[in-house]
Scaffold this motif. Sequence first.
Motif, PDB file in Angstrom:
ATOM      1  N   ASP A  18     -36.155  40.948 -31.178  1.00 22.38           N
ATOM      2  CA  ASP A  18     -36.499  39.676 -31.816  1.00 22.38           C
ATOM      3  C   ASP A  18     -35.700  38.539 -31.174  1.00 22.38           C
ATOM      4  N   LEU A  19     -34.407  38.765 -30.930  1.00 16.88           N
ATOM      5  CA  LEU A  19     -33.581  37.760 -30.246  1.00 16.88           C
ATOM      6  C   LEU A  19     -34.158  37.454 -28.871  1.00 16.88           C
ATOM      7  N   TYR A  20     -34.491  38.486 -28.101  1.00 16.90           N
ATOM      8  CA  TYR A  20     -35.075  38.285 -26.772  1.00 16.90           C
ATOM      9  C   TYR A  20     -36.386  37.510 -26.842  1.00 16.90           C
ATOM     10  N   ASP A  24     -35.181  32.490 -23.868  1.00 11.08           N
ATOM     11  CA  ASP A  24     -35.790  32.560 -22.542  1.00 11.08           C
ATOM     12  C   ASP A  24     -35.079  33.594 -21.678  1.00 11.08           C
ATOM     13  N   TYR A  25     -34.399  34.552 -22.328  1.00 14.75           N
ATOM     14  CA  TYR A  25     -33.531  35.462 -21.598  1.00 14.75           C
ATOM     15  C   TYR A  25     -34.252  36.506 -20.751  1.00 14.75           C
ATOM     16  N   PHE A  26     -35.104  37.316 -21.331  1.00 18.58           N
ATOM     17  CA  PHE A  26     -35.598  38.529 -20.679  1.00 18.58           C
ATOM     18  C   PHE A  26     -36.961  38.350 -20.048  1.00 18.58           C
ATOM     19  N   PRO A  27     -37.166  38.945 -18.864  1.00 15.59           N
ATOM     20  CA  PRO A  27     -38.539  38.972 -18.321  1.00 15.59           C
ATOM     21  C   PRO A  27     -39.447  39.703 -19.306  1.00 15.59           C
ATOM     22  N   ILE A  28     -40.657  39.238 -19.444  1.00  9.53           N
ATOM     23  CA  ILE A  28     -41.594  39.787 -20.426  1.00  9.53           C
ATOM     24  C   ILE A  28     -41.743  41.302 -20.312  1.00  9.53           C
ATOM     25  N   ARG A  36     -34.926  51.679 -22.598  1.00 13.87           N
ATOM     26  CA  ARG A  36     -33.943  51.076 -21.685  1.00 13.87           C
ATOM     27  C   ARG A  36     -33.041  50.106 -22.460  1.00 13.87           C
ATOM     28  N   ILE A  37     -33.622  49.299 -23.335  1.00 11.46           N
ATOM     29  CA  ILE A  37     -32.835  48.339 -24.114  1.00 11.46           C
ATOM     30  C   ILE A  37     -31.828  49.072 -24.999  1.00 11.46           C
ATOM     31  N   LYS A  38     -32.243  50.176 -25.624  1.00  7.77           N
ATOM     32  CA  LYS A  38     -31.303  50.970 -26.432  1.00  7.77           C
ATOM     33  C   LYS A  38     -30.152  51.466 -25.574  1.00  7.77           C
ATOM     34  N   VAL A  77     -28.834  33.581 -26.291  1.00  8.32           N
ATOM     35  CA  VAL A  77     -28.756  32.809 -27.537  1.00  8.32           C
ATOM     36  C   VAL A  77     -30.168  32.383 -27.911  1.00  8.32           C
ATOM     37  N   ARG A  78     -30.503  32.565 -29.163  1.00  9.14           N
ATOM     38  CA  ARG A  78     -31.815  32.173 -29.680  1.00  9.14           C
ATOM     39  C   ARG A  78     -32.042  30.692 -29.369  1.00  9.14           C
ATOM     40  N   ASP A  79     -33.236  30.361 -28.876  1.00  6.56           N
ATOM     41  CA  ASP A  79     -33.536  29.001 -28.409  1.00  6.56           C
ATOM     42  C   ASP A  79     -33.174  27.922 -29.427  1.00  6.56           C
ATOM     43  N   ASP A  80     -33.506  28.136 -30.692  1.00  2.17           N
ATOM     44  CA  ASP A  80     -33.266  27.089 -31.687  1.00  2.17           C
ATOM     45  C   ASP A  80     -31.801  27.001 -32.132  1.00  2.17           C
ATOM     46  N   TYR A  81     -30.914  27.811 -31.537  1.00  2.00           N
ATOM     47  CA  TYR A  81     -29.484  27.754 -31.820  1.00  2.00           C
ATOM     48  C   TYR A  81     -28.683  27.272 -30.618  1.00  2.00           C
ATOM     49  N   LYS A  82     -29.348  27.048 -29.498  1.00  2.00           N
ATOM     50  CA  LYS A  82     -28.638  26.593 -28.298  1.00  2.00           C
ATOM     51  C   LYS A  82     -28.061  25.203 -28.527  1.00  2.00           C
ATOM     52  N   GLY A  83     -26.939  24.925 -27.859  1.00  2.00           N
ATOM     53  CA  GLY A  83     -26.290  23.623 -28.004  1.00  2.00           C
ATOM     54  C   GLY A  83     -25.274  23.572 -29.121  1.00  2.00           C
ATOM     55  N   ASN A  84     -24.994  24.714 -29.755  1.00  2.00           N
ATOM     56  CA  ASN A  84     -24.036  24.768 -30.856  1.00  2.00           C
ATOM     57  C   ASN A  84     -22.746  25.486 -30.488  1.00  2.00           C
ATOM     58  N   GLY A  85     -22.539  25.781 -29.208  1.00  2.00           N
ATOM     59  CA  GLY A  85     -21.313  26.436 -28.773  1.00  2.00           C
ATOM     60  C   GLY A  85     -21.312  27.950 -28.910  1.00  2.00           C
TER      61      GLY A  85
END
Length: 134
Positions: A18-20, A24-28, A36-38, A77-85
């Motif tokens: 869900d975070l990914y 914009d972190y992970f290739p689709i 693999r993620i586990k 970092v989740r897109d809507d939380y970026k810019g908060n340190g």
Amino acid sequence: MKIIYKTEIIPEIEEIIDLYNFSDYFPIADKNDIERIKKMHHNANIVVTAWDNNKLVGLARSISDFCYCCYLSDLCVRDDYKGNGIGKELVNITKTMAGDECKLILQSSPNAIGFYSTIGMEQIDSAFIIKRSH
């Protein structure tokens, strides 16, 4: 917003995906590779997470020998939380856990290069890669 940072847990795979999905972190293609993620997270020796209540909003995953180098493989970092340190704090906690003897190394995605410079990381040209076969 009060963000809580944790170092003693690995989130459930659904929370990580869900975070990914909301960053914009992970290739689709890799988002669907659940096994693999586990393995990526369970085989890491430093995992730092950021939480807003029960919502995973950030994650740093690293591999370290705790005496020479620490490879910070994932910083998300989740897109809507970026810019908060949050990203900066995830890096700081990772560095603290790795120890003062360790240098912190990472490979940046092209859209995050500016971020790492702003938090005091030095860009280097001397990295190489052998890509995975699958």
